[in-house]
Motif scaffolding. Structure first.
Motif, PDB file in Angstrom:
ATOM      1  N   SER A 252       0.835  -1.208   0.000  1.00 29.14           N
ATOM      2  CA  SER A 252       0.000   0.000   0.000  1.00 29.14           C
ATOM      3  C   SER A 252       0.867   1.254   0.000  1.00 29.14           C
ATOM      4  N   GLU A 253       2.044   1.182   0.627  1.00 27.16           N
ATOM      5  CA  GLU A 253       2.933   2.346   0.634  1.00 27.16           C
ATOM      6  C   GLU A 253       3.473   2.621  -0.758  1.00 27.16           C
ATOM      7  N   ALA A 254       3.794   1.559  -1.511  1.00 26.72           N
ATOM      8  CA  ALA A 254       4.272   1.744  -2.879  1.00 26.72           C
ATOM      9  C   ALA A 254       3.211   2.424  -3.732  1.00 26.72           C
ATOM     10  N   LEU A 255       1.961   1.987  -3.597  1.00 24.88           N
ATOM     11  CA  LEU A 255       0.875   2.599  -4.362  1.00 24.88           C
ATOM     12  C   LEU A 255       0.653   4.045  -3.941  1.00 24.88           C
ATOM     13  N   ARG A 256       0.753   4.317  -2.644  1.00 20.41           N
ATOM     14  CA  ARG A 256       0.559   5.684  -2.162  1.00 20.41           C
ATOM     15  C   ARG A 256       1.639   6.606  -2.714  1.00 20.41           C
ATOM     16  N   LEU A 257       2.889   6.155  -2.667  1.00 20.24           N
ATOM     17  CA  LEU A 257       3.988   6.978  -3.172  1.00 20.24           C
ATOM     18  C   LEU A 257       3.921   7.123  -4.688  1.00 20.24           C
ATOM     19  N   GLY A 258       3.545   6.043  -5.375  1.00 17.08           N
ATOM     20  CA  GLY A 258       3.431   6.117  -6.824  1.00 17.08           C
ATOM     21  C   GLY A 258       2.365   7.093  -7.268  1.00 17.08           C
ATOM     22  N   ARG A 259       1.235   7.099  -6.574  1.00 13.98           N
ATOM     23  CA  ARG A 259       0.163   8.036  -6.913  1.00 13.98           C
ATOM     24  C   ARG A 259       0.578   9.468  -6.577  1.00 13.98           C
ATOM     25  N   GLU A 260       1.238   9.643  -5.438  1.00 10.66           N
ATOM     26  CA  GLU A 260       1.690  10.988  -5.066  1.00 10.66           C
ATOM     27  C   GLU A 260       2.692  11.524  -6.084  1.00 10.66           C
ATOM     28  N   ALA A 261       3.589  10.663  -6.573  1.00  4.12           N
ATOM     29  CA  ALA A 261       4.576  11.085  -7.567  1.00  4.12           C
ATOM     30  C   ALA A 261       3.897  11.474  -8.873  1.00  4.12           C
ATOM     31  N   ALA A 262       2.929  10.667  -9.316  1.00  7.55           N
ATOM     32  CA  ALA A 262       2.235  10.963 -10.573  1.00  7.55           C
ATOM     33  C   ALA A 262       1.440  12.261 -10.465  1.00  7.55           C
ATOM     34  N   GLU A 263       0.706  12.413  -9.388  1.00  8.52           N
ATOM     35  CA  GLU A 263      -0.096  13.628  -9.214  1.00  8.52           C
ATOM     36  C   GLU A 263       0.802  14.848  -9.012  1.00  8.52           C
ATOM     37  N   GLY A 264       1.890  14.666  -8.267  1.00  5.98           N
ATOM     38  CA  GLY A 264       2.809  15.779  -8.038  1.00  5.98           C
ATOM     39  C   GLY A 264       3.453  16.260  -9.321  1.00  5.98           C
ATOM     40  N   LYS A 265       3.834  15.327 -10.204  1.00  5.26           N
ATOM     41  CA  LYS A 265       4.422  15.730 -11.481  1.00  5.26           C
ATOM     42  C   LYS A 265       3.402  16.454 -12.355  1.00  5.26           C
ATOM     43  N   GLN A 266       2.161  16.007 -12.304  1.00  2.50           N
ATOM     44  CA  GLN A 266       1.131  16.673 -13.088  1.00  2.50           C
ATOM     45  C   GLN A 266       0.926  18.108 -12.605  1.00  2.50           C
ATOM     46  N   LEU A 267       0.965  18.313 -11.281  1.00  2.00           N
ATOM     47  CA  LEU A 267       0.823  19.655 -10.730  1.00  2.00           C
ATOM     48  C   LEU A 267       2.035  20.523 -11.066  1.00  2.00           C
ATOM     49  N   ALA A 268       3.220  19.931 -10.992  1.00  2.00           N
ATOM     50  CA  ALA A 268       4.447  20.700 -11.191  1.00  2.00           C
ATOM     51  C   ALA A 268       4.754  20.958 -12.666  1.00  2.00           C
ATOM     52  N   LEU A 269       4.444  19.981 -13.526  1.00  2.00           N
ATOM     53  CA  LEU A 269       4.880  20.043 -14.920  1.00  2.00           C
ATOM     54  C   LEU A 269       3.743  20.184 -15.920  1.00  2.00           C
TER      55      LEU A 269
END
Length: 271
Positions: free
Chosen positions: A80-97
């Protein structure tokens, strides 16, 4: 890579952005060689360092977070931690880039990889379609990224018993038809990660032996390993253990003046 990292550490220091970037690259090399047990602690420590140097929403931090999630998912597919971090990374990149960015699309494709490993095939298919559609538009149908996502999506469709759909997908791709996909989901705006300690109790017979302090050091380590910004707890100002948390543990808080001692006050340890 190890020699390069050692040289940068000696020249710039371990907390420098360029040193941490090199450490992240070394972690990716180890992961690509399936040396996951070596990659995991290095990627986690690097992400923690980048959080403190650049912030949790910086693209470099998010890239290392993305690679860490993949390594964690490789070791434990249902993590569950891998999925949480993976989703945070994807959403964070969308917000940043932005949505129309190759790195953003790669983030959603990697999240789909994690979902696929966890057996959540429908979600994985949706994100793969979204990533492929963007890659076909931005990078071209013959780009390495689009070809990789196409293979992954085709194999997923076959595993779901949709071989004909997989073949049609490949045919459309070969003639330059962008895959049908919904827009990328709206990303969540995230604040700093904070670990909240709900309860800590030491049996009276075991007090004064260092158990409480050892437990707090364990939680501090867990919070640092999760790249949390702080560890917090609530405590009644009149509690006998106020001095333990504020002096022995080093937490910061302010006793409320003129109260009956029942209203809780917040203590915080910045990491």
């Amino acid at each position: 890579m190890r020699r390069y990292l050692a040289a940068r550490t000696a020249t710039l220091g371990g907390a420098h952005e360029d040193t941490l970037k090199t450490a992240g690259n070394l972690g990716l090399v180890l992961y690509s060689q399936r040396r996951t047990s070596e990659a995991l602690p290095l990627l986690r420590e690097t992400m923690q360092g980048l959080v403190h140097v650049l912030g949790r929403q910086h693209p470099l931090t998010l890239t290392v977070m993305q690679n860490l999630s993949l390594a964690m998912g490789d070791q434990e597919p249902a993590s569950s931690e891998a999925l949480r971090l993976g989703r945070e990374a994807a959403e964070g990149k969308q917000l940043a880039l932005g949505s129309e960015n190759p790195d953003t699309l790669e983030g959603w494709r990697d999240l789909a990889t994690l979902l696929e490993r966890a057996g959540r095939w429908e979600e994985a298919e949706r994100f793969l379609r979204q990533a492929l559609a963007g890659q076909e538009r931005l990078l071209g149908f013959n780009s390495k990224a689009a070809q990789q996502t196409l293979r992954q999506l085709s194999e997923l469709l076959r595993r779901q018993g949709s071989a004909e759909e997989a073949e049609e997908l490949r045919r459309e791709h070969s003639v330059g038809v962008v895959v049908s996909a919904a827009p990328l989901p709206d990303p969540k705006h995230r604040g700093p990660l904070v670990l909240v300690l709900l309860a800590l109790y030491v049996l009276p017979a075991c007090r004064g032996c260092g158990i409480g302090r050892a437990a707090m050091e364990l939680w501090k380590g867990f919070a640092r390993g999760s790249a949390a910004a702080a560890l917090e707890l609530e405590l009644k100002p009149a509690a006998d253990c106020w001095g333990f948390f504020s002096e022995a543990v080093g937490m910061v808080g302010q006793r409320q003046q003129g109260t009956d001692g029942t209203a809780p006050a917040q203590l915080r340890y910045a990491l």
